[in-house]
Enzyme design. Sequence first.
Site, PDB file in Angstrom:
ATOM      1  N   ALA A   1     -74.011 -39.549  12.918  1.00 22.15           N
ATOM      2  CA  ALA A   1     -75.397 -39.188  13.200  1.00 22.15           C
ATOM      3  C   ALA A   1     -75.455 -38.102  14.266  1.00 22.15           C
ATOM      4  O   ALA A   1     -74.504 -37.910  15.022  1.00 22.15           O
ATOM      5  CB  ALA A   1     -76.148 -40.423  13.668  1.00 22.15           C
TER       6      ALA A   1
ATOM      7  N   GLU B   1     -70.058 -44.976   7.333  1.00 21.70           N
ATOM      8  CA  GLU B   1     -71.009 -45.940   6.754  1.00 21.70           C
ATOM      9  C   GLU B   1     -71.520 -45.456   5.391  1.00 21.70           C
ATOM     10  O   GLU B   1     -71.754 -46.260   4.495  1.00 21.70           O
ATOM     11  CB  GLU B   1     -72.166 -46.182   7.727  1.00 21.70           C
ATOM     12  CG  GLU B   1     -71.698 -46.971   8.954  1.00 21.70           C
ATOM     13  CD  GLU B   1     -72.763 -47.075  10.033  1.00 21.70           C
ATOM     14  OE1 GLU B   1     -73.123 -46.012  10.591  1.00 21.70           O
ATOM     15  OE2 GLU B   1     -73.231 -48.180  10.306  1.00 21.70           O
TER      16      GLU B   1
ATOM     17  N   GLU C   1     -69.083 -45.876  17.360  1.00 20.03           N
ATOM     18  CA  GLU C   1     -70.376 -46.024  18.062  1.00 20.03           C
ATOM     19  C   GLU C   1     -70.250 -46.785  19.377  1.00 20.03           C
ATOM     20  O   GLU C   1     -70.932 -46.465  20.351  1.00 20.03           O
ATOM     21  CB  GLU C   1     -71.399 -46.717  17.157  1.00 20.03           C
ATOM     22  CG  GLU C   1     -71.923 -45.861  16.014  1.00 20.03           C
ATOM     23  CD  GLU C   1     -71.070 -45.932  14.759  1.00 20.03           C
ATOM     24  OE1 GLU C   1     -69.896 -46.360  14.848  1.00 20.03           O
ATOM     25  OE2 GLU C   1     -71.568 -45.551  13.683  1.00 20.03           O
TER      26      GLU C   1
ATOM     27  N   GLY D   1     -71.802 -42.979  11.222  1.00 20.89           N
ATOM     28  CA  GLY D   1     -72.634 -42.979  10.029  1.00 20.89           C
ATOM     29  C   GLY D   1     -71.923 -42.334   8.843  1.00 20.89           C
ATOM     30  O   GLY D   1     -72.216 -42.655   7.691  1.00 20.89           O
TER      31      GLY D   1
HETATM   32  C1  3H9 Z   1     -73.431 -42.617  14.596  1.00 24.30           C
HETATM   33  O1  3H9 Z   1     -73.002 -42.076  13.632  1.00 24.30           O
HETATM   34  C2  3H9 Z   1     -74.432 -43.736  14.550  1.00 24.30           C
HETATM   35  C3  3H9 Z   1     -74.638 -44.277  13.170  1.00 24.30           C
HETATM   36  O2  3H9 Z   1     -74.121 -45.547  13.045  1.00 24.30           O
HETATM   37  C4  3H9 Z   1     -76.099 -44.318  12.908  1.00 24.30           C
HETATM   38  C5  3H9 Z   1     -76.430 -43.708  11.610  1.00 24.30           C
HETATM   39  C6  3H9 Z   1     -77.904 -43.497  11.313  1.00 24.30           C
HETATM   40  N1  3H9 Z   1     -73.700 -34.984  16.500  1.00 24.30           N
HETATM   41  O3  3H9 Z   1     -66.081 -31.535  19.065  1.00 24.30           O
HETATM   42  P1  3H9 Z   1     -66.183 -30.180  18.473  1.00 24.30           P
HETATM   43  C7  3H9 Z   1     -70.875 -30.775  16.887  1.00 24.30           C
HETATM   44  S1  3H9 Z   1     -72.958 -42.150  16.140  1.00 24.30           S
HETATM   45  C8  3H9 Z   1     -74.060 -33.759  16.917  1.00 24.30           C
HETATM   46  O4  3H9 Z   1     -66.150 -29.020  19.402  1.00 24.30           O
HETATM   47  P2  3H9 Z   1     -63.744 -30.698  17.073  1.00 24.30           P
HETATM   48  C9  3H9 Z   1     -70.452 -30.516  18.326  1.00 24.30           C
HETATM   49  O5  3H9 Z   1     -71.489 -30.783  19.233  1.00 24.30           O
HETATM   50  C10 3H9 Z   1     -71.964 -40.715  15.865  1.00 24.30           C
HETATM   51  N2  3H9 Z   1     -73.185 -32.738  16.984  1.00 24.30           N
HETATM   52  O6  3H9 Z   1     -65.097 -29.929  17.340  1.00 24.30           O
HETATM   53  C11 3H9 Z   1     -70.072 -29.062  18.242  1.00 24.30           C
HETATM   54  O7  3H9 Z   1     -71.279 -28.315  18.185  1.00 24.30           O
HETATM   55  P3  3H9 Z   1     -71.420 -26.931  18.893  1.00 24.30           P
HETATM   56  C12 3H9 Z   1     -70.588 -41.065  15.526  1.00 24.30           C
HETATM   57  C13 3H9 Z   1     -71.920 -32.984  16.626  1.00 24.30           C
HETATM   58  O8  3H9 Z   1     -63.190 -30.108  15.838  1.00 24.30           O
HETATM   59  C14 3H9 Z   1     -69.419 -28.965  16.868  1.00 24.30           C
HETATM   60  O9  3H9 Z   1     -69.919 -30.068  16.113  1.00 24.30           O
HETATM   61  N3  3H9 Z   1     -69.808 -39.862  15.429  1.00 24.30           N
HETATM   62  C15 3H9 Z   1     -71.491 -34.244  16.219  1.00 24.30           C
HETATM   63  O10 3H9 Z   1     -62.904 -30.734  18.291  1.00 24.30           O
HETATM   64  C16 3H9 Z   1     -67.923 -29.003  16.900  1.00 24.30           C
HETATM   65  O11 3H9 Z   1     -67.523 -30.161  17.629  1.00 24.30           O
HETATM   66  C17 3H9 Z   1     -68.992 -39.438  16.415  1.00 24.30           C
HETATM   67  O12 3H9 Z   1     -68.856 -40.054  17.444  1.00 24.30           O
HETATM   68  C18 3H9 Z   1     -72.444 -35.274  16.155  1.00 24.30           C
HETATM   69  N4  3H9 Z   1     -72.138 -36.495  15.733  1.00 24.30           N
HETATM   70  O13 3H9 Z   1     -64.179 -32.200  16.768  1.00 24.30           O
HETATM   71  C19 3H9 Z   1     -68.267 -38.162  16.147  1.00 24.30           C
HETATM   72  N5  3H9 Z   1     -70.178 -34.194  15.920  1.00 24.30           N
HETATM   73  O14 3H9 Z   1     -70.372 -26.078  18.270  1.00 24.30           O
HETATM   74  C20 3H9 Z   1     -68.490 -37.184  17.243  1.00 24.30           C
HETATM   75  C21 3H9 Z   1     -69.799 -32.924  16.148  1.00 24.30           C
HETATM   76  O15 3H9 Z   1     -72.817 -26.514  18.586  1.00 24.30           O
HETATM   77  N6  3H9 Z   1     -67.798 -35.939  17.008  1.00 24.30           N
HETATM   78  N7  3H9 Z   1     -70.837 -32.202  16.577  1.00 24.30           N
HETATM   79  O16 3H9 Z   1     -71.178 -27.197  20.337  1.00 24.30           O
HETATM   80  C22 3H9 Z   1     -66.466 -35.759  17.199  1.00 24.30           C
HETATM   81  O17 3H9 Z   1     -65.723 -36.679  17.475  1.00 24.30           O
HETATM   82  C23 3H9 Z   1     -65.938 -34.363  17.099  1.00 24.30           C
HETATM   83  O18 3H9 Z   1     -66.973 -33.478  17.370  1.00 24.30           O
HETATM   84  C24 3H9 Z   1     -65.343 -34.016  15.712  1.00 24.30           C
HETATM   85  C25 3H9 Z   1     -64.981 -32.514  15.685  1.00 24.30           C
HETATM   86  C26 3H9 Z   1     -64.072 -34.841  15.512  1.00 24.30           C
HETATM   87  C27 3H9 Z   1     -66.321 -34.285  14.597  1.00 24.30           C
END
Ligand code: 3H9
Length: 716
Positions: free
Chosen positions: A73, A121, A143, A118
Amino acid sequence: MSNLTEQPPAIRLEKRPDGVGILWFDTPESPVNILSSRFFGDFAAALDGFEADPSLRAGVLASAKPDSFIAGADLKQFVGLDAAQGTALVTEGHRLLDRVAASRKPIVAAIHGVALGGGLEVALACHYRVASEDPKTQLALPEVQLGVLPGAGGTQRLPALIGLAAALPAILTGSRFKARKALKLGLVDHLTSPRGIVDVAARAALQLAEGTLRRKPRKPTPLDRLAATGPGRSFILGQARKDVLRKTRGLYPAPLRILDCIEAGQARGFRAGATAEQQGFGALVGDSKGKALIKLFLAMTDVKKAGEHLPPPRRVSRLGILGAGFMGEGIAAVSMSQNTVVLKDLTPASLGKAAKNLDAGLAKREKSGSLTRLERDRQWSNLVFSTDTQDLAGCELVIEAVFEKLELKRQILADAEAVLHPQAVFASNTSALPIGRIAEGAKHPERVLGMHYFSPVPKMPLLEIIVTDQTADWALSTALAYGVKQGKTCIVVKDGPGFYTTRILAPFVGEAMLLLEEGADIEALDKALKDFGFPVGPIALLDEVGIDVGAHIARDLGAAFAERGWKTSPAAAKLVDAGYCGRKNAKGFYIYPPEKKGKSGKKQVNPEVYGFFGGPARKSFPAAEMVDRLALLMVNEAVRCLEEGILGSARDGDLGAILGLGFPPFTGGPFRYVDLVGAADVVARMERLKTTCGDRFTPCAMLVEMAREGKRFHED
Ligand code: 3H9
C-alpha cells in the site's frame, strides 16, 4: 503537466486469444506498483471487464514494472489517515480481494520482484501462485515493522495457506522470503524463470480452468495437527502472545492486534477475522506509534537520495579494507557481493580467521536458501586476502578499520597514500577520533572522510559518514553511493568531537555511571530504559561496547565539553584499570553464563562492580527520573548537534539515533519525540533536573527557542 484524471489506469486488461485475461499492474508515475484507493478503483474496473467477457476463461495478475510485483500500500498516503479513513481504505481492499478469491474463473498470480504487504495479499487472494526463481523476488508481510497490520486479508489468508504455526513468525516479524523458501512453505505453488513467467502462469490458469491442475495441498506438520484442535490452537496463540510481550515489553501494539485478528478468524471464521483486521488496521494507522514507524521508513527511503545534489560518485570496482578484525571482516561481508574486496592485515593468522568466518557466513546463507551455490562462489572469488600494502593499488575506496589509535590511523593513511591513486577515497572507520586530526599531514586531505559502521556490521543498518571542511564533494558522493550499495542507511555529519552518534551516546551512558555512583541499582536502571523502549539498557550496552572504549570516549568528550557542565564519573576509568573491559574479556558489569546450544543464559549483575560505586547498598530511584536523566540528555545533545551544524537535518538525527543507538523507534527519534511531547515540556523537565542535578541539564538555546515559539522540528 498531468493531473490525476489524465493519468492512465493502474491496471490494464489484455485479452489473449488462448482465453486468458492478463491484468497488468502498472501504477502511473511510480517506479513500483503501489496500492491506493485509485488502484483499487482501476482494479475493480479491470475485473469487471475480465468477468464480463465470455471469451476469457482464466486470468493472470502480472506486473508491467521491471523487477517488482507490488510493493504494498501507499505508505505516503498512510501518514495522513485517521483511524476511520484507515478502516475505510482497507475495507475497500477487502471487497476487491474477496472478489478475486471468489472468482469462478481461476486467477493466477505471476510474481516476479517484490510482493510486499498488500502486494502479497493480492497474490494470496489468487487461486494459484507462480513465482520467479530470482534474487529480486521476495515475499513478505512487513506491516508489523511499520507499526500496522496486514489489512487486505493477510491475517486470515496466510494462516489458511501455510498453516498457523508457519504463518505466525512470518506475520509477527515481517521476514522476507525468497522464492525457493516460499515454495517450501507453500506460499507459492510453482517456480519458474522471470522471462516466461506470464506464459507459465497463463498455462497454469487454463489448466486450473480445465480441471487438469489442482493445487497440491501442503503435507500437514505435527504443529499443523496440533493447530487443528481448539486447545492446540489456543496453546500456540498463547505462546505467541507471551513471546510478543517478552520481546516488545508491550510497547508495540501492532503484533498484539495481529494476534487478535488471527484468533478471531480461527475461532469465529474468515468474516469475523476480516472485520477485526479492518478495525485493527484503522486503529494502528491512526495511532502515533504507527505513524512514527511509517515516517521512519519514509525517511530511510528519502535519505537514499542524499547524494543527488553532489557530483557523480566514482565507480568502485576494488575496495580495500585495512584491518581484518571484527569490524573489517563485517565490512567485507557487506561488500563482497559488489566488487573485488582486498582485506589487508599484518599477519596471515588474522586473515585466516576472517576468511574462515566469511566462508562460514556464505555457507549459512546458502543453506538458508538466500544464496545459490553459484552466487556463493562468485562472492567468495571477489575476496583477496593480503599482507601487502601494494595490493591496495587500484582501489577506488579504502576503509581502514584498525585500532582506535590516532597515530596508528595516521600511519595507515600515509602507507595507503603511497600506493593509492590521488582520487581514491580514504575512509576511517572510527567511532570518535576526529577525522580532521587523522587527515592532518595527508597528501590529499580532500579525499579523507569517516565511515563509521556499527557493530555487528552485517546487522546494523546505519552508516554515519563524517566530512571535514576539506573533504571533497566527489569523495563524499563516492562514500555515500557505496554505503547505499552495502545496504546501509547513510547519514552525513560534520566532523567534531564524537561526530553525532557517539556524541549523544556519551552523556547517556555517562549519566548512567553517575546514577550508579548515587546508589542506583544496575538492573533497575537497565530495566527502566528498556521499558522506555531502548533495546538494551545503558549498562548492558557499555558491557557490549567495551568499558575501556566507553571510558576513553568519556574522557575525550568530557574534556571537550567540560565548560558547559558535562560531568564524568571516574568509576569507568577505575574499572578499566582493574581489568574490567566488558563482555569481550568476560569481566564487566554483568556475568554472562556460557552459551548452551547457541543460546545464552540469563546474565547476572557482577556484585563486585558495586565496589567501584560506593558499595553494595543500593537505593531505589523512580524509573521516570532515571529515564529523564538519560534520555533527555541524549535529546538535548542531539538538538545541540543540529544547532551547531554537525547534523544537516532533524531527519538525519532521528535516523542516526534510532538505527545506530536504538532510540525507541516508535517515538520517531529524539527530534520527533520533542515534537510529540512538545519542546516546552522537554525544557521544563530539563530545568527541573538542572536544579537537582546540575548544569549539564541546561536546555540548549534551540530547544528553548522552540519551546518559546511553540515550534516543531518536523512539519508532518
Ligand atoms: C501495506 O501494504 C499494508 C497493507 O496490508 C494494506 C493494504 C490495503 N509506498 O526504496 P526505494 C517508493 S504496508 C509508497 O528507493 P528500492 C519509494 O518511496 C506496505 N512509496 O527502492 C521510492 O519513491 P521515490 C508494505 C513506495 O529498490 C521508490 O518507490 N510494503 C512504497 O531500494 C523506490 O523505493 C512495504 O513495506 C510504498 N509501499 O526498494 C514495502 N514502496 O523514488 C516498502 C516503495 O519517489 N518498500 N515506494 O522516493 C520497500 O521495501 C522498498 O521501497 C522496495 C524497493 C523493496 C519496494
